[in-house]
Design a protein around this motif. Structure first.
Motif, short mmCIF file in Angstrom:
data_model
loop_
_atom_site.label_atom_id
_atom_site.label_comp_id
_atom_site.label_asym_id
_atom_site.label_seq_id
_atom_site.Cartn_x
_atom_site.Cartn_y
_atom_site.Cartn_z
N ILE A 226 5.80 -8.91 63.87
CA ILE A 226 4.35 -9.09 63.92
C ILE A 226 3.93 -10.12 62.87
N VAL A 227 3.32 -11.21 63.35
CA VAL A 227 2.87 -12.27 62.45
C VAL A 227 1.36 -12.30 62.31
N ALA A 228 0.64 -11.69 63.26
CA ALA A 228 -0.82 -11.68 63.22
C ALA A 228 -1.34 -10.34 63.71
N ILE A 229 -2.28 -9.78 62.96
CA ILE A 229 -2.92 -8.51 63.31
C ILE A 229 -4.41 -8.76 63.45
N TYR A 230 -5.02 -8.09 64.42
CA TYR A 230 -6.46 -8.29 64.64
C TYR A 230 -7.14 -6.94 64.80
N PHE A 231 -8.04 -6.60 63.87
CA PHE A 231 -8.90 -5.42 64.01
C PHE A 231 -10.15 -5.87 64.76
N GLY A 232 -10.26 -5.48 66.03
CA GLY A 232 -11.40 -5.93 66.84
C GLY A 232 -12.22 -4.77 67.35
N GLY A 233 -13.19 -5.08 68.16
CA GLY A 233 -14.07 -4.03 68.64
C GLY A 233 -15.04 -4.55 69.65
N GLY A 234 -16.32 -4.34 69.45
CA GLY A 234 -16.94 -3.58 68.44
C GLY A 234 -16.92 -4.06 66.97
N SER A 235 -17.30 -3.07 66.18
CA SER A 235 -17.38 -3.24 64.73
C SER A 235 -16.45 -2.22 64.09
N PRO A 236 -15.20 -2.61 63.81
CA PRO A 236 -14.19 -1.65 63.33
C PRO A 236 -14.60 -0.84 62.11
N ALA A 237 -15.46 -1.41 61.26
CA ALA A 237 -15.84 -0.71 60.03
C ALA A 237 -16.57 0.60 60.30
N VAL A 238 -17.10 0.79 61.51
CA VAL A 238 -17.90 1.99 61.78
C VAL A 238 -17.08 3.27 61.72
N ILE A 239 -15.75 3.18 61.79
CA ILE A 239 -14.94 4.41 61.74
C ILE A 239 -14.82 4.94 60.31
N GLY A 240 -15.27 4.16 59.33
CA GLY A 240 -15.26 4.64 57.96
C GLY A 240 -14.08 4.13 57.16
N VAL A 241 -14.28 3.92 55.88
CA VAL A 241 -13.26 3.32 55.02
C VAL A 241 -12.00 4.18 54.94
N GLN A 242 -12.16 5.49 54.88
CA GLN A 242 -10.98 6.35 54.77
C GLN A 242 -10.09 6.26 56.01
N ASN A 243 -10.71 6.16 57.17
CA ASN A 243 -9.92 6.01 58.40
C ASN A 243 -9.26 4.63 58.47
N ILE A 244 -9.96 3.60 58.03
CA ILE A 244 -9.37 2.26 57.99
C ILE A 244 -8.19 2.25 57.03
N LYS A 245 -8.34 2.94 55.91
CA LYS A 245 -7.25 3.03 54.93
C LYS A 245 -6.02 3.69 55.55
N ARG A 246 -6.20 4.73 56.33
CA ARG A 246 -5.08 5.41 56.99
C ARG A 246 -4.33 4.45 57.91
N ILE A 247 -5.08 3.59 58.59
CA ILE A 247 -4.43 2.62 59.49
C ILE A 247 -3.63 1.60 58.68
N PHE A 248 -4.22 1.07 57.60
CA PHE A 248 -3.49 0.11 56.77
C PHE A 248 -2.24 0.74 56.16
N GLU A 249 -2.33 2.00 55.75
CA GLU A 249 -1.15 2.67 55.19
C GLU A 249 -0.04 2.78 56.23
N SER A 250 -0.43 3.05 57.47
CA SER A 250 0.55 3.11 58.56
C SER A 250 1.20 1.75 58.81
#
Length: 486
Positions: A226-250
């Motif tokens: 994987i050379v490029a990642i895209y968080f798209g939507g919509g507005s991805p931030a609406v799920i909340g910072v803690q949930n976004i953090k869980r995705i980045f940790e994964s």
């Protein structure tokens, strides 16, 4: 002058019908007609104020146009045993009929696809001289001379970017199709952040993480990186910072971050951007090469109210300033040309205002009125720029942005755009959006997770297979987590 999206006869919408005795080129038949008659009621069958008919008899084809049951224009021609060449022959003959009827010429000729650069790649890769390549595009596709030169310029820039990516490279899309509100022009299957949707955000995140775990295994099996990642939507931030953090940790735990050249986060609207979010993105900036999208669309506050944005351009400025505090300076900004009630000076103001923020890249969209958008049903309440003004502003924008050091690095088109024009991504050198180019060229696998996400897998002979996720969030959660009911 203002452009009317819907062709009228008195008080009634112009009705156009088309019929063919074959399924061959039916998509082109419909969409080339739509390009000449934007917004007219178009249906398959007979009758209508204008009726088009195509009759296939082996390689022999006859296209005719009728008005009030009288034959007015006819073209007879012969196809070849090459489907691609035959498609162009069919398109050019239909175009000739429509040009005769309307007196119009289209800047993109007979092109109906969203990726015009794909037809230019072989010309660029074969090192065909620009003059010959341009003449080929004009002759075979009826593309205007100006657009053919622009197309080749963008195709060269795209090719240069992709030449630095090897064949094992792939992209990962993380879809969060939820927004605080739905914009007037939006046709995307995007959920508004109602109380019901808000109650599902934790489950949705868990479903995303579960799908990602399966996707990591598939990436490994296919020997992709994987050379490029895209968080798209919509507005991805609406799920909340803690949930976004869980995705980045994964992502951090399962991908080789040394391969990741870009991670785009579609923050979009300033009402979803805060210090907590930017602090998190800054934490992962080094490993993931964060590219942030802050999208004004326009700098005119009256227009922002019309299109359903609950913010002002001053809020956009503050979002830029806040992002800069956290060292997030690779920022893309989207703008839209042709928004309701905007004049030429309004759009020029937007370009100058956005340039004052010094984004790393600017994507210039031409308004498209989609059938699923709210604007499709309320267009009568507004006025719009005419095609000639839009065309001149596209040229003006290119000139202004290139003067400021931005290059056009990718391009795509949409249905029902004003004047059948284009969307173009401009960037400072070194800040081109890699994901955007890879998804346009369709030479690499795109792994997509989330509701409404579409994965694309590339096989030999340029065969593409698409895998579609459910658009509805609740159905998506049910399928991924095997939950029968909520």
């Amino acid at each position: 002058m203002f452009f009317r999206f819907f062709v009228k006869r008195g008080k009634l919408e112009l009705r156009i019908t088309y019929y063919s005795n074959s399924q061959k080129f039916l998509y082109d038949f419909q969409h080339i007609i739509r390009a000449f008659y934007p917004g007219a009621e178009l249906s398959f069958g007979n009758g209508g104020d204008i009726h088009f008919e195509a009759h296939f008899d082996g390689f022999n084809v006859r296209i005719q146009a009728e008005m009030e049951n009288k034959e007015i224009v006819v073209k007879n021609f012969i196809l070849t045993d090459d489907d691609h060449e035959s498609k162009r022959i069919f398109g050019r003959n239909l175009y000739d009929i429509l040009k005769t009827l309307t007196g119009k010429e289209l800047p993109w000729g007979i092109l109906t696809g969203i990726r015009p650069t794909k037809i230019a790649y072989p010309l660029v890769e074969s090192n065909l001289p620009d003059k010959e390549a341009s003449e080929y595009l004009q002759r075979e596709y009826y593309i205007s001379k100006k657009k053919s030169h622009f197309l080749l310029e963008v195709a060269k820039n795209e090719t240069n970017i992709l030449n630095r990516v090897d064949s094992s490279a792939a992209c990962l899309y993380i879809g969060i199709p939820i927004c605080p509100t739905k914009c007037l022009y939006c046709s995307f299957s995007c959920h508004e952040l109602t109380k019901r949707i808000e109650s599902l955000l934790s489950l949705y995140t868990q479903a995303l993480l579960t799908e990602l775990e399966k996707t990591y295994k598939l990436i490994e099996e296919n020997k992709n990186k994987i050379v490029a990642i895209y968080f798209g939507g919509g507005s991805p931030a609406v799920i909340g910072v803690q949930n976004i953090k869980r995705i980045f940790e994964s992502l951090f735990a399962n991908l080789d971050v040394k391969d990741i050249r870009e991670t785009t986060f579609e923050a979009g609207r300033p009402d979803t951007i805060n210090r907590e979010l930017l602090e998190l993105l800054a934490l992962y900036k080094k490993d993931f090469n964060i590219r942030l999208c802050i999208n004004p669309q326009t700098s005119n506050d009256k227009t922002l109210q019309i299109i359903g944005r609950n913010h002002t351009f001053d809020d956009i400025k503050k979002a830029f300033e806040l992002a800069s505090e956290y060292g997030l300076e690779n920022i893309n900004s989207d703008v839209i040309l042709g928004l309701p009630n905007e004049k030429e000076e309004d759009f020029k103001k937007t370009i100058y205002d956005v340039l004052s923020l010094n984004p790393a890249s600017i994507t210039v969209h031409t308004l498209s009125i989609k059938r699923a958008s709210l604007l499709r049903f309320k267009w009568q309440d507004y006025w719009f720029m005419d095609e000639d003004t839009v065309n001149c502003l596209l040229d003006w924008t290119k000139s202004v942005l290139e003067e400021k050091g931005y290059i056009p690095y990718y391009m795509y088109r949409q249905k029902n755009m004003i004047g059948n024009f284009e969307n173009v991504g401009y960037s400072k050198r070194g800040f081109e959006g890699l994901y955007n180019v890879m998804i346009m060229q369709e030479k690499h696998n795109i792994y997509a997770c989330g509701a409404k996400a579409v994965s694309k897998f590339i096989f030999e002979n340029d065969r593409i297979e698409r895998v579609f996720n459910p658009a509805d969030i609740q159905i998506y959660i049910s399928r991924i987590l095997n939950i029968e009911r909520f």
